[in-house]
Design an enzyme around this catalytic site. Sequence first.
Site, PDB file in Angstrom:
ATOM      1  N   HIS A 197      15.864 -45.312 -17.605  1.00  0.00           N
ATOM      2  CA  HIS A 197      15.859 -44.936 -19.015  1.00  0.00           C
ATOM      3  C   HIS A 197      14.827 -43.804 -19.152  1.00  0.00           C
ATOM      4  CE1 HIS A 197      17.767 -48.900 -19.424  1.00  0.00           C
ATOM      5  NE2 HIS A 197      18.160 -48.521 -20.620  1.00  0.00           N
ATOM      6  N   GLU A 238      25.956 -45.930 -19.706  1.00  0.00           N
ATOM      7  CA  GLU A 238      26.449 -46.148 -21.069  1.00  0.00           C
ATOM      8  C   GLU A 238      26.570 -44.834 -21.836  1.00  0.00           C
ATOM      9  OE1 GLU A 238      24.208 -49.341 -22.900  1.00  0.00           O
ATOM     10  OE2 GLU A 238      24.174 -50.475 -21.016  1.00  0.00           O
ATOM     11  N   TYR A 277      27.995 -56.460 -22.541  1.00  0.00           N
ATOM     12  CA  TYR A 277      27.334 -57.528 -23.292  1.00  0.00           C
ATOM     13  C   TYR A 277      28.364 -58.078 -24.265  1.00  0.00           C
ATOM     14  CZ  TYR A 277      23.088 -55.864 -21.150  1.00  0.00           C
ATOM     15  OH  TYR A 277      22.141 -55.512 -20.224  1.00  0.00           O
ATOM     16  N   GLU A 279      25.828 -54.163 -15.576  1.00  0.00           N
ATOM     17  CA  GLU A 279      24.952 -54.974 -16.430  1.00  0.00           C
ATOM     18  C   GLU A 279      25.832 -55.986 -17.133  1.00  0.00           C
ATOM     19  OE1 GLU A 279      22.383 -53.179 -19.334  1.00  0.00           O
ATOM     20  OE2 GLU A 279      21.902 -51.458 -18.055  1.00  0.00           O
TER      21      GLU A 279
END
Length: 623
Positions: free
Chosen positions: A96, A157, A224, A248
Site C-alpha cells: 500500500h 484492487e 470480502y 485476499e
Amino acid sequence: MSPSDARATSAVRDVRDWLGHLGNRAQNRVVSGQFAGYSGKTFSLDQVEETKARTGAYPGLLGCDYGHDGNAIDHACNATLKDWAASGGLVTVSAHLPNPDQPDWSGLFAKLATFDRLTDRSTGTGRRWQAELDRVAEGLRDLADAGVPVLFRPLHEMNGDSFWWSAQDPQTFAAVWRDMYGYLTEVKGLHNLLWVYAPDCNYGNRSSYYPGGAYTDVVGLDCYVREPAAVQGYDELLALGKPFAFAEIGPRSGPGGVIEVPLDYGKWIDAIRTRFPATAYFMAWNDQWRPTANTGAARLMGDPWTITRGEIAVSARTEGRPVPAGTPVPLADFESGAQGWGGWQVLAGPWSVDEWAAQGGRSLKADIDLTGSEAYLNRVAGQNLSGFRALTATVRTAEWGDHAAGTTAKFYIRTGAGSAWYDGGAVGIGPNGAVLSLDLGRVADLGDVREIGVLFRPAPGANGRSAVYVDDVTAIAPPTLLSGFESGTEGWTGYLTATAPASTSDWASEGRRSLGAEIDLAASEAYVGRRARLDLSGRRALTATVRATASAGTAKLYVKTTAADTWYDAGAVPLGPDATTLTLNLAGVGSPGDIREIGVQFERRGAGGTGRAVVFVDEVTVR
C-alpha cells in the site's frame, strides 16, 4: 509453465511450475495463506501462531505489506519472511504505497489525478514514484539475496475505488504496471519475483486492467464477501491462462472495519472445491478478518485439499489434462459399495472404503503387486455415453509401498463389438492423487461402451505391494444450449441498439450463425436480450460468447428474476474484435428458478466514441 521473467531464478521457476500443476492433484492442491500485517507497524506472527494453536497447522503462505499509514515504506518484516521460507513456506509481499502527490493517510485513498505521469521521470510525480520503487526494491533485493521467491502483488484492487491507483484509465494502468515491471526486473535486477495481478471481485472490469501475460505470473481476486460460492470473476480471470489465486479473502466489513456478519471460513474451502477448483492458493487477511476471529478455521485448514506449511514440496509435480467445461454426471461414487466395479491382476479387493475419498466419504480400493506389470480396476457392462464430451476419475496410491520412480494411471474405455480401446494417456500418480480425463470427441461407438476402467502400471524397480484408489467417476455433458441463433433471433430483441438484432453469418463462435446488431459508439449503453421465463434451479453458470467489430467498451451478462425484475450481472468485461466468453455464477443469483430475462448489456468505456460497431452474441449456454 515458465515465469514471465526469462531470467527468473531456478527457485522462482520451481514455485511457478508447482503452482501451475496443483490443480491436477486429487488433494493437497490449494496452498493456505495468512496476512501477518504491515511492516514496521502491525506485522507480527501472533495471529499466525493463533491459527497454529487452534487448527494444528501453520498456513503455507505468509503475507507482509511494505506500506503503512500512507506515508511509509518499510521492509523490516523480511527477517521473518526469510525464516518462514527456510521453514518450508512461501511468502507474498503487497504494498500500500504512498500517493506520490499526497503522501499521507488520506492520500492513500484519494484518486491520483496525475497517474499518467508515473512513467515520466521528468515530472515530480514520476520522480517520487521512482523513489518509492527504489525503496521497495531494497526490500525485495534483500529477499533475493537470501534466495527467497516472492509472490509480489502491487497495485491490487485497481478496478475498485479504494486507493489512489484505483479506477484509473485501464490502458494507462497497464502502461504503469509494465513500466514498474521493467524497472524492478531489468533496471533493479530483481529476478526472484512472481507478479500477481489481483482485482477486486466485487467490481466489474476485472480483466480490463490486465497488463498482459508477459508481465504477469499469477492472476487472482481479492474477495470480502458473505457467501464465497457466489463470487463472480473466476472464469474471467482463469481465461487469462495463469495460475489462479484468491489473493485476499475475508468477511465483508463496513465503516471502521466493523464486520457485518462473521464469516464461516469453511464455506471458502467448500466453494473452492465445488466452484473454483483451479485455485492454487488463498490468503486470509488479519485482525478481525482472520479465520480465528470468525468461524470455520479448523475446517478450512484441515480440509484434504488444503496445503499447510509442512506439506509444501515444490519439486513434486502432478501432470494432467484439462477437463472441458460442462455438466458433471456421476457414474460411480462408491458410497454404496463397489457399484459393479471389479479388479484384474490385483492382489485383493476391490472394496468400498472410508479411509480416503475425493468426494463424499468413500472410494474404491484394491491392493496391487508393485513387481507386476499392470493392474486394473474396471466395470465391464454395457453403457450408452452418447452425447457426453469427456470422462473423469480421481485416483491415487497409498502412502505405503516402494513405488520407485512412481506408478502411472491411465483412464480407458472399450467400445463396440470389437472392444476398441481408447485412453487418456498415462499420468504419474502418488498419495496426493490425480484427476484423470478422457476426451470422448475421438471415441467411436459411444452408444455401445463395453468397459470403463483405470489401468495402473508400476514403475520398473518398484517392490512389494501397495494400494490404489479410484473415486468420483464422472461423465461430462456439454453445457445446455439456450440460444445458438442458427434459425433466427430465437426471441432476442434489442434496446437502444442502432439496428434491430438479426441472425447473421458474419461471425459465429459455434455453428454458422450468431446474433448481430449495430450499436452507436457515442451512446452510453445498449442491450440485447430475451424476455422469457426460465428455470435455472440447480445450474451452476450461465455463459455467452461475445465480440465486436471494433473496441466497443464493455459487455456484461445479466439476468432479471421474479416479477420485480431484480438485476444480477457478472460484471463488465472488455469488448473488442477477439471473442470473449462471459460467465455469470448462478450461486450469486436470487430466485434462479424464476428467471424473467437473459441478456447482454454493452456499455461505453470513457468518452469520445464515434461511429458504429457491430456486436455479436453466440452460444448462450447453461451448465
